[in-house]
Scaffold this active site. Structure first.
Site, mmCIF file in Angstrom:
data_model
loop_
_atom_site.group_PDB
_atom_site.id
_atom_site.type_symbol
_atom_site.label_atom_id
_atom_site.label_comp_id
_atom_site.label_asym_id
_atom_site.label_seq_id
_atom_site.Cartn_x
_atom_site.Cartn_y
_atom_site.Cartn_z
ATOM 1 N N ASP A 1 -1.719 -4.307 8.166
ATOM 2 C CA ASP A 1 -1.068 -4.585 6.885
ATOM 3 C C ASP A 1 -2.093 -5.294 6.001
ATOM 4 O O ASP A 1 -2.607 -6.355 6.372
ATOM 5 C CB ASP A 1 0.145 -5.485 7.172
ATOM 6 C CG ASP A 1 0.939 -5.815 5.914
ATOM 7 O OD1 ASP A 1 0.392 -5.698 4.804
ATOM 8 O OD2 ASP A 1 2.107 -6.215 6.073
ATOM 9 N N ASP B 1 1.416 -2.152 -3.459
ATOM 10 C CA ASP B 1 1.591 -2.963 -4.660
ATOM 11 C C ASP B 1 2.777 -3.925 -4.501
ATOM 12 O O ASP B 1 2.648 -5.143 -4.722
ATOM 13 C CB ASP B 1 1.839 -1.978 -5.822
ATOM 14 C CG ASP B 1 1.533 -2.573 -7.175
ATOM 15 O OD1 ASP B 1 1.005 -3.700 -7.220
ATOM 16 O OD2 ASP B 1 1.815 -1.905 -8.182
ATOM 17 N N GLY C 1 -0.099 7.390 -0.879
ATOM 18 C CA GLY C 1 1.339 7.153 -0.728
ATOM 19 C C GLY C 1 2.079 7.881 -1.827
ATOM 20 O O GLY C 1 2.096 9.117 -1.880
#
Ligand code: ADP
Length: 180
Positions: free
Chosen positions: A15, A39, A128
Site C-alpha cells: 500500500d 488518490d 486503475g
C-alpha cells in the site's frame, strides 16, 4: 561513479500510503481535488492538509495537466511529501498516452531531484480508473525509472503494486526488459 550513489530499485507488493519513503507519488486527476483509488487513500490517510495545499496550487497555477507533477507535504503520512501527477486516460493507444505516461514518471523524478528528495515510491499510474493496459504501463514505468536512476541522486526508488496480479505483471516485465 562510486557505489555510494547507487540507487536501490525495488518492486514490491503493498500500500503506497504505508511507505516511509521521503516522498510518495499520487496518481491524481487534473483537478487535484482528490478522487478514488490511490488518490482517495492518500487524502484519507494524509488528512486535510494535503487537500488544502492542492487547492493553493490550483489557485496559483490552475489544474495539473496530464504528464505534469506538483508537490505538497505528506500531512499525517509517514512520507514527508506527496508528489501528485496525472496520468493519461487510456483511449486506445493512439492519443499520445505513452508519451503522457512517460512524462508523468519523468516529471515526478525530476521534481524529486529538484527538491533534493532522496527516496521515492510510485504506484502504478493510470492502471486503475484510467484503464491503461497493465503490460504497456509497466514497460513505460520501468523503462522511465531505470533510465532516470542511472544518473546518481536517489538512495531508493520503489514501485508499490497493490495486488498480486499487477505485481506479477511488473516483475515479469522487469525480467523481460533485463534480458533485452
Ligand atoms: P488512475 O486513475 O491513474 O488509473 P487509480 O488510483 O485508479 O489511478 O489506480 C492506479 C493503480 O493504483 C491501480 O493499479 C490500483 O490497483 C492501485 N492502487 C489503488 N490503491 C492503492 C494503494 N493504496 N497503494 C498502491 N496502489 C494502489
Amino acid at each position: 561513479m562510486t557505489t555510494k550513489f547507487k540507487t536501490k530499485f525495488t518492486i514490491i507488493k503493498g500500500d503506497i500510503t504505508e511507505q516511509d519513503s521521503q516522498a510518495i507519488v499520487n496518481a491524481a486527476n487534473s483537478s487535484l481535488m482528490g478522487g478514488g483509488g490511490v488518490d482517495g487513500a492518500i487524502h484519507r490517510k494524509g488528512g486535510p492538509q494535503i487537500l488544502a495545499e492542492c487547492k493553493e496550487i490550483v489557485n496559483k497555477q490552475g489544474q495539473c495537466v496530464p504528464g505534469e507533477a506538483v508537490i505538497t507535504s505528506g500531512g499525517k503520512l509517514k512520507a514527508a511529501y506527496v508528489i501528485h501527477t496525472v496520468g493519461p486516460i487510456w483511449r486506445g493507444g493512439n492519443s499520445g498516452e505513452a508519451e503522457v505516461l512517460r512524462n508523468a514518471y519523468y516529471n515526478c523524478l525530476q521534481l524529486a531531484r529538484l527538491r533534493n528528495i532522496k527516496s521515492l515510491a510510485f504506484p502504478s499510474i493510470s492502471t486503475g480508473a484510467y484503464k491503461y493496459p497493465w503490460e504497456l504501463a509497466a514497460q513505460i514505468a520501468l523503462e522511465t525509472i531505470i533510465a532516470n536512476i542511472k544518473k546518481p541522486h536517489f538512495t531508493e526508488v520503489k514501485l508499490v503494486l497493490f495486488n498480486e496480479d499487477i505485481y506479477k505483471v511488473y516483475v515479469d516485465t522487469y525480467k523481460k526488459i533485463s534480458r533485452e
